[in-house]
Design an enzyme around this catalytic site. Sequence first.
Site, PDB file in Angstrom:
ATOM      1  N   THR A  26       0.730  -1.060   0.164  1.00  0.00           N
ATOM      2  CA  THR A  26       0.003   0.182   0.137  1.00  0.00           C
ATOM      3  C   THR A  26       1.115   1.388  -0.129  1.00  0.00           C
ATOM      4  O   THR A  26       0.353   1.785  -0.711  1.00  0.00           O
ATOM      5  CB  THR A  26      -1.210  -0.108   0.878  1.00  0.00           C
ATOM      6  OG1 THR A  26       0.172  -0.166   2.313  1.00  0.00           O
ATOM      7  CG2 THR A  26      -1.983  -1.138   1.242  1.00  0.00           C
ATOM      8  N   GLY A  63      12.255 -10.812   4.005  1.00  0.00           N
ATOM      9  CA  GLY A  63      11.358 -10.381   3.627  1.00  0.00           C
ATOM     10  C   GLY A  63      11.494  -8.834   4.940  1.00  0.00           C
ATOM     11  O   GLY A  63      10.238  -8.493   4.899  1.00  0.00           O
ATOM     12  N   SER A  96      18.114  -4.713   3.338  1.00  0.00           N
ATOM     13  CA  SER A  96      17.989  -4.008   2.077  1.00  0.00           C
ATOM     14  C   SER A  96      18.198  -2.187   2.802  1.00  0.00           C
ATOM     15  O   SER A  96      19.036  -1.273   2.622  1.00  0.00           O
ATOM     16  CB  SER A  96      17.188  -3.588   0.987  1.00  0.00           C
ATOM     17  OG  SER A  96      17.375  -4.785   0.399  1.00  0.00           O
ATOM     18  N   GLU A 101      17.390   3.575  -2.926  1.00  0.00           N
ATOM     19  CA  GLU A 101      17.230   2.433  -4.023  1.00  0.00           C
ATOM     20  C   GLU A 101      16.135   2.711  -4.990  1.00  0.00           C
ATOM     21  O   GLU A 101      16.699   1.720  -6.042  1.00  0.00           O
ATOM     22  CB  GLU A 101      15.962   1.647  -2.619  1.00  0.00           C
ATOM     23  CG  GLU A 101      15.588   0.134  -3.097  1.00  0.00           C
ATOM     24  CD  GLU A 101      15.444  -0.898  -2.453  1.00  0.00           C
ATOM     25  OE1 GLU A 101      15.932  -0.571  -0.661  1.00  0.00           O
ATOM     26  OE2 GLU A 101      14.970  -1.823  -1.952  1.00  0.00           O
ATOM     27  N   ASP A 107       9.994   0.900   4.420  1.00  0.00           N
ATOM     28  CA  ASP A 107      11.175   0.044   4.696  1.00  0.00           C
ATOM     29  C   ASP A 107      12.086   0.892   5.560  1.00  0.00           C
ATOM     30  O   ASP A 107      13.034   0.707   6.836  1.00  0.00           O
ATOM     31  CB  ASP A 107      11.849  -1.018   3.805  1.00  0.00           C
ATOM     32  CG  ASP A 107      11.007  -2.106   3.270  1.00  0.00           C
ATOM     33  OD1 ASP A 107       9.488  -2.232   4.312  1.00  0.00           O
ATOM     34  OD2 ASP A 107      11.046  -2.453   2.027  1.00  0.00           O
TER      35      ASP A 107
HETATM   36  C1  GLA Z   1       9.156  -3.873   0.000  1.00  0.00           C
HETATM   37  C2  GLA Z   1       9.146  -2.314  -0.322  1.00  0.00           C
HETATM   38  C3  GLA Z   1       8.411  -1.387   0.749  1.00  0.00           C
HETATM   39  C4  GLA Z   1       6.485  -2.119   0.304  1.00  0.00           C
HETATM   40  C5  GLA Z   1       6.861  -3.908   0.581  1.00  0.00           C
HETATM   41  C6  GLA Z   1       5.247  -4.528   0.368  1.00  0.00           C
HETATM   42  O1  GLA Z   1       9.173  -4.402   1.468  1.00  0.00           O
HETATM   43  O2  GLA Z   1      10.273  -2.040  -0.128  1.00  0.00           O
HETATM   44  O3  GLA Z   1       8.672  -0.381   0.045  1.00  0.00           O
HETATM   45  O4  GLA Z   1       6.347  -1.773  -0.790  1.00  0.00           O
HETATM   46  O5  GLA Z   1       7.583  -4.454  -0.145  1.00  0.00           O
HETATM   47  O6  GLA Z   1       4.441  -3.566   1.313  1.00  0.00           O
END
Ligand code: GLA
Length: 395
Positions: A38, A131, A135, A165, A177
């Site tokens: 989102t 996940g 990064s 990024e 993130d």
């Molecule tokens: C990755 C991206 C974030 C976000 C998530 C999904 O982690 O870096 O910006 O879009 O995927 O919610």
Amino acid sequence: MTADPVRRAVALFRSTYGVDPAAAASAPGRVNLIGEHTDYSLGFVLPVALDLATYVATAPSGVPSGHGKLRIYSEFRKEMREWNAAEIGALTPARHWTDYPIGVAQELLRAGFAIEPANLLIRSTVPEGSGLSSSAALEVSAALAFLAGRALDPLSLARLCQRAERNFVGMPCGIMDQYISVFGREHSAVEIDCRSLGHRFVELPAGITFVAVNTMVKHALAGSAYKERVAECAAAVAGIRERFPEVESLRDVSPEQLESAAPSLPAVVARRARHVVTEDARVGRFVEASARGDVALMGKLLVESHRSLQHDYEVSCAELDFLVDTALAIDGVYGSRMTGGGFGGCTVTMLRPDAVARFGEGMARAYQRQFQATPQIYACRPSAGAGEVKDGEEF
Ligand code: GLA
């Protein structure tokens, strides 16, 4: 931040470069509780910063002893790279882990910060490819190391790392993130409004805990599918605007507007939009349920989020679905979903603290049987965001 990983980074710095570091910085990884895919539609997200973090120790290398070089050593990769500090601005992406710190260095240059010759050492407790946002943890900790005490306000820091990024690594990511890595807080989840870039801290009810389970896979599709989803969201906005010109991003679309515009959109695009619109609403409902201590509803919303990512947004995979379905059959589990970009990485599960041990054993056994791999399991302890660690304070 605990002193121990910092001490280990410092010791490694000494053995690598033969001198003491002048400073160290750390930045955490994250687990997103709800609000997935989102952020680049300027919606809402609810991540927590973890006590898994990336640490960067640094010292100026000076001229002539350092010959004007920027050196970066990665403990995980067991690899040292070096560049002329004066040439950083002209580098092009190498499709290599160093693209993260070099991308950050280029954005700092663009923002007017000189990149001085220096030695850096990176060590991380955020599992790569999980996940959990290794990064962003690397970007933010590297930025603090390059800044070496020069001031940059937290929001600018997060945005600069996001630009690194997007511009250098080539991932059109949202702000989540980098933002949570900077703004994380102990004992709190952080609800981020990805349009205003404001946030509020969300205290989670007592009697629940969150655990991340790693599929140990990252399917090659992840990067290209992410870009595809970003493009599909843009296509949805373009289609919906024909009827509702005030709409600027999926964040602005109400469920009623989507329903009336959906028949004129390609079916796939309409499903992508439905995920984003319903997921945004789920974040608000989850935060409200949390305030009321309605743990049953919180769990239900997590599962709805997963099903929407699985069927409408199509960013899940067999391993993630298996972990979610297995978790939901374990006593004491309220809800479970994939977290992060998808196509591998981790699930996040909300459960009773007294169920954690049994959950861990049950999940490991089932996953091993199905995929012949041992899933790593991490307790999600909401932790503080990035910071500098000055010599003498913690090491
Ligand atoms: C990755 C991206 C974030 C976000 C998530 C999904 O982690 O870096 O910006 O879009 O995927 O919610």
